[in-house]
Design a protein around this motif. Structure first.
Motif, mmCIF file in Angstrom:
data_model
loop_
_atom_site.group_PDB
_atom_site.id
_atom_site.type_symbol
_atom_site.label_atom_id
_atom_site.label_comp_id
_atom_site.label_asym_id
_atom_site.label_seq_id
_atom_site.Cartn_x
_atom_site.Cartn_y
_atom_site.Cartn_z
ATOM 1 N N THR A 159 37.338 40.719 21.978
ATOM 2 C CA THR A 159 37.273 42.176 21.831
ATOM 3 C C THR A 159 37.855 42.885 23.050
ATOM 4 O O THR A 159 37.616 42.480 24.190
ATOM 5 C CB THR A 159 35.808 42.617 21.674
ATOM 6 O OG1 THR A 159 35.215 41.914 20.591
ATOM 7 C CG2 THR A 159 35.709 44.119 21.439
ATOM 8 N N GLN A 160 38.618 43.949 22.804
ATOM 9 C CA GLN A 160 38.979 44.833 23.903
ATOM 10 C C GLN A 160 37.868 45.862 24.065
ATOM 11 O O GLN A 160 37.548 46.593 23.126
ATOM 12 C CB GLN A 160 40.300 45.564 23.654
ATOM 13 C CG GLN A 160 40.656 46.499 24.812
ATOM 14 C CD GLN A 160 41.878 47.356 24.561
ATOM 15 O OE1 GLN A 160 42.190 48.258 25.330
ATOM 16 N NE2 GLN A 160 42.598 47.109 23.483
ATOM 17 N N TYR A 161 37.294 45.927 25.259
ATOM 18 C CA TYR A 161 36.232 46.887 25.535
ATOM 19 C C TYR A 161 36.841 48.138 26.169
ATOM 20 O O TYR A 161 37.716 48.046 27.040
ATOM 21 C CB TYR A 161 35.182 46.274 26.459
ATOM 22 C CG TYR A 161 34.370 45.208 25.772
ATOM 23 C CD1 TYR A 161 33.174 45.520 25.126
ATOM 24 C CD2 TYR A 161 34.814 43.885 25.732
ATOM 25 C CE1 TYR A 161 32.441 44.543 24.471
ATOM 26 C CE2 TYR A 161 34.088 42.904 25.078
ATOM 27 C CZ TYR A 161 32.896 43.237 24.450
ATOM 28 O OH TYR A 161 32.187 42.262 23.803
ATOM 29 N N SER A 208 41.988 52.436 34.858
ATOM 30 C CA SER A 208 42.423 51.069 35.141
ATOM 31 C C SER A 208 42.173 50.192 33.916
ATOM 32 O O SER A 208 41.421 50.564 33.004
ATOM 33 C CB SER A 208 41.657 50.506 36.348
ATOM 34 O OG SER A 208 40.272 50.407 36.049
ATOM 35 N N ALA A 209 42.827 49.035 33.907
ATOM 36 C CA ALA A 209 42.680 48.078 32.806
ATOM 37 C C ALA A 209 42.743 46.671 33.364
ATOM 38 O O ALA A 209 43.403 46.424 34.374
ATOM 39 C CB ALA A 209 43.774 48.285 31.760
ATOM 40 N N ARG A 216 33.107 49.603 35.543
ATOM 41 C CA ARG A 216 34.054 48.598 35.057
ATOM 42 C C ARG A 216 35.394 49.284 34.821
ATOM 43 O O ARG A 216 35.469 50.511 34.753
ATOM 44 C CB ARG A 216 33.570 47.976 33.743
ATOM 45 C CG ARG A 216 32.325 47.109 33.843
ATOM 46 C CD ARG A 216 32.041 46.450 32.503
ATOM 47 N NE ARG A 216 30.879 45.563 32.551
ATOM 48 C CZ ARG A 216 29.639 45.942 32.285
ATOM 49 N NH1 ARG A 216 29.402 47.219 31.944
ATOM 50 N NH2 ARG A 216 28.644 45.078 32.349
ATOM 51 N N PRO A 217 36.478 48.503 34.655
ATOM 52 C CA PRO A 217 37.738 49.125 34.246
ATOM 53 C C PRO A 217 37.540 49.869 32.913
ATOM 54 O O PRO A 217 36.692 49.483 32.096
ATOM 55 C CB PRO A 217 38.683 47.932 34.075
ATOM 56 C CG PRO A 217 38.081 46.831 34.884
ATOM 57 C CD PRO A 217 36.612 47.035 34.812
ATOM 58 N N THR A 218 38.326 50.879 32.696
ATOM 59 C CA THR A 218 38.223 51.606 31.425
ATOM 60 C C THR A 218 38.533 50.689 30.249
ATOM 61 O O THR A 218 37.877 50.747 29.201
ATOM 62 C CB THR A 218 39.189 52.801 31.424
ATOM 63 O OG1 THR A 218 38.768 53.729 32.441
ATOM 64 C CG2 THR A 218 39.186 53.517 30.073
ATOM 65 N N TYR A 219 39.534 49.832 30.412
ATOM 66 C CA TYR A 219 39.907 48.869 29.375
ATOM 67 C C TYR A 219 39.763 47.469 29.967
ATOM 68 O O TYR A 219 40.314 47.178 31.022
ATOM 69 C CB TYR A 219 41.361 49.082 28.939
ATOM 70 C CG TYR A 219 41.716 50.517 28.619
ATOM 71 C CD1 TYR A 219 41.452 51.065 27.374
ATOM 72 C CD2 TYR A 219 42.324 51.331 29.581
ATOM 73 C CE1 TYR A 219 41.774 52.381 27.080
ATOM 74 C CE2 TYR A 219 42.652 52.648 29.304
ATOM 75 C CZ TYR A 219 42.376 53.174 28.046
ATOM 76 O OH TYR A 219 42.701 54.481 27.760
ATOM 77 N N TYR A 220 39.042 46.589 29.270
ATOM 78 C CA TYR A 220 38.890 45.230 29.804
ATOM 79 C C TYR A 220 38.547 44.248 28.691
ATOM 80 O O TYR A 220 38.117 44.624 27.595
ATOM 81 C CB TYR A 220 37.834 45.184 30.911
ATOM 82 C CG TYR A 220 36.407 45.416 30.451
ATOM 83 C CD1 TYR A 220 35.554 44.339 30.180
ATOM 84 C CD2 TYR A 220 35.903 46.706 30.308
ATOM 85 C CE1 TYR A 220 34.251 44.537 29.767
ATOM 86 C CE2 TYR A 220 34.600 46.922 29.901
ATOM 87 C CZ TYR A 220 33.772 45.837 29.628
ATOM 88 O OH TYR A 220 32.478 46.046 29.209
ATOM 89 N N VAL A 267 38.660 38.128 38.189
ATOM 90 C CA VAL A 267 37.313 37.840 38.665
ATOM 91 C C VAL A 267 36.564 39.144 38.929
ATOM 92 O O VAL A 267 37.081 40.042 39.602
ATOM 93 C CB VAL A 267 37.367 36.989 39.947
ATOM 94 C CG1 VAL A 267 35.992 36.909 40.602
ATOM 95 C CG2 VAL A 267 37.869 35.585 39.627
ATOM 96 N N ALA A 268 35.371 39.257 38.378
ATOM 97 C CA ALA A 268 34.443 40.381 38.559
ATOM 98 C C ALA A 268 34.783 41.605 37.723
ATOM 99 O O ALA A 268 34.055 42.592 37.765
ATOM 100 C CB ALA A 268 34.310 40.780 40.024
ATOM 101 N N SER A 269 35.856 41.570 36.941
ATOM 102 C CA SER A 269 36.199 42.741 36.120
ATOM 103 C C SER A 269 35.220 42.941 34.977
ATOM 104 O O SER A 269 35.191 44.016 34.365
ATOM 105 C CB SER A 269 37.621 42.608 35.576
ATOM 106 O OG SER A 269 37.742 41.480 34.725
ATOM 107 N N GLU A 270 34.395 41.935 34.682
ATOM 108 C CA GLU A 270 33.390 42.057 33.631
ATOM 109 C C GLU A 270 32.069 42.613 34.152
ATOM 110 O O GLU A 270 31.162 42.890 33.371
ATOM 111 C CB GLU A 270 33.159 40.692 32.982
ATOM 112 C CG GLU A 270 34.410 40.104 32.354
ATOM 113 C CD GLU A 270 34.274 38.624 32.041
ATOM 114 O OE1 GLU A 270 33.134 38.180 31.808
ATOM 115 O OE2 GLU A 270 35.297 37.918 32.022
ATOM 116 N N ALA A 271 31.956 42.770 35.475
ATOM 117 C CA ALA A 271 30.724 43.262 36.091
ATOM 118 C C ALA A 271 30.846 44.749 36.406
ATOM 119 O O ALA A 271 31.910 45.217 36.827
ATOM 120 C CB ALA A 271 30.441 42.482 37.375
#
Length: 430
Positions: free
Chosen positions: A26-28, A149-150, A165-169, A155-159
């Motif tokens: 999934t794109q969050y 940001s996306a 968090r980034p706007t898109y991740y 590493v750590a982009s899910e935290a």
């Protein structure tokens, strides 16, 4: 001496960096965010990491596209990773500007004395728990300054570090093919200006996987170098179709790779009493955390007598160049005693489990194969420039300068690299 079996099973998961532990494709999207009007006029940066892409791989395996892009823009003989030269600490050092000892992410796995718990890169819940990370990554700085940001993995982009968090991740997985990953980046850049991310991270694990399993000089590693080379070329070509005039690319790796003596590993030293210490680390760095401080000195003395093919340090006497001793341990995450093998030796923490021929984690100032890659190109950068080697924490400063991001807290990176490679006032171009 007995070491609990479950410890080996956990540590075995660390043999290959950044493996897939989830298949969530999934794109969050974090709702209700927009670029401010001022940020809409800023440049764009796509930060690409090819895990394990050693400093000499592009030339060794004739990665034609990366060599060409580097010759047109910025290149360097090598980039110096932080110690230990492993995946999670170095990816975070690049985006936070902090040495691992200063960010708290001191290894792919480590013990936290206060929590009485271990951080494990194989544990998705802990990877997504922001309380394990100090500092602030580039995407947090950007979002806090109203710049979107996306992340297609980092590493750590899910935290949600500092709640952000980034706007898109995406949650890390290896199910999404390269064509769709590249398509996602282009789709982000085709969004309206108010919704378009100006910082994009993009992670490629293929070289690291192949070099671990087969060795850095293997045909399999060469094949994946060419795959990465092709993917980067395809990405930059497709980005051109967006007709955006100020897209900049920064290509890095987190560390290098070397062939180790996997036939004659070092056993766990007999001097270690596992009832008195928590053991953490991997084959390149073993850390002992004392349950009782009174046991440290005696165990250290015995280990020094026993040591062969490895060095033993107290946290208080680790070489200063590693930034991994008492003074640098801002979060109290470094072990009381450290065992560091001398290349090409590795420890066997898996009770005779097969050890891969390719490894990293050594001191990059002693083992040149640990050195990482760096190439950059785009309108923010000078042309045809080769710069002297630099530490990876300064990539944070470089990207901050391009995007015009501000920071006032203490970091380890400097502006020296940015001052050398950027066209003046590049961050203010429209």
């Amino acid at each position: 001496m007995r070491i609990k079996k479950y410890s080996f099973l956990l540590l075995a998961l660390l043999a290959i960096s950044f493996k897939s532990f989830s298949q969530d494709t999934t794109q969050y999207i974090v709702a209700n965010r927009k670029n401010s009007l001022a940020q809409q006029n800023k440049p764009y940066v796509i930060l690409i990491s090819a895990d394990g892409f050693r400093y000499d791989f592009a030339k060794r395996y004739n990665a034609q596209n990366l060599l060409r892009l580097g010759s047109e823009g910025i290149s360097t003989p090598y980039m110096m990773p932080s110690y230990p030269s492993v995946t999670f600490p170095n990816h975070y050092a690049i985006v936070s500007g902090l040495y691992p000892s200063h960010s708290g992410l001191v290894n792919n796995t480590y013990y936290d004395r206060a929590r009485k718990d271990k951080y494990l890169m194989s544990n998705k819940a802990k990877v997504a728990d922001s309380s394990w990370y100090g500092g602030a990554p580039l995407w947090v700085r950007a979002e806090q300054q109203n710049m979107l940001s996306a992340s297609f993995y980092w590493v750590a982009s899910e935290a949600a570090i500092q709640g952000v968090r980034p706007t898109y991740y995406y949650i890390y997985n290896e199910k999404i093919d390269m064509h769709n990953r590249i398509a996602a980046v282009v789709n982000w850049l085709k969004l309206p200006p108010s919704q378009r991310p100006h910082l994009i991270t993009f992670y490629l694990p293929q070289v690291d996987h192949a070099a671990h399993l087969n060795g850095p000089e293997s045909p399999e590693a060469e094949k994946e170098v060419h795959f990465v080379d092709s993917a980067v070329n395809e990405l930059q070509k497709v980005v051109k179709t967006t007709r955006l005039k100020n897209v900049n690319f920064v290509f890095v790796s987190d560390h290098g790779m070397t062939k180790v003596d996997n036939k004659n590993p070092i056993g766990i030293p007999a001097a270690i009493d596992t009832s008195k210490f928590v053991i953490s680390g991997d084959g390149i760095l073993v850390e002992l955390y004392a349950k009782n401080k009174g046991d440290i000195q005696a165990t250290y003395n015995e280990l020094k007598k026993e040591a062969k093919d490895y060095d033993v340090y107290l946290k208080s006497n680790v070489p200063a160049r590693l930034h991994y001793g008492t003074a640098d341990d801002w979060h109290n995450h470094i072990g009381d005693i450290l065992l560091i093998p001398r290349a090409p030796k590795v420890f066997n923490l898996w009770n005779n489990k097969k050890i891969n021929p390719g490894w990293h984690g050594y001191d990059p100032t002693v083992v040149p194969d640990m050195r990482a890659s760096f190439t950059a190109w785009g309108p923010a950068f000078k042309k045809h420039l080769v710069v002297t080697p630099f530490e990876n924490v300064s990539v944070f400063n470089l990207i901050s300068e391009i995007l015009g991001l501000k920071h006032t807290d203490k970091i380890d990176g400097t502006n020296q690299l940015a001052n050398k490679v950027l066209i003046k006032k590049a961050s203010k171009k429209k």
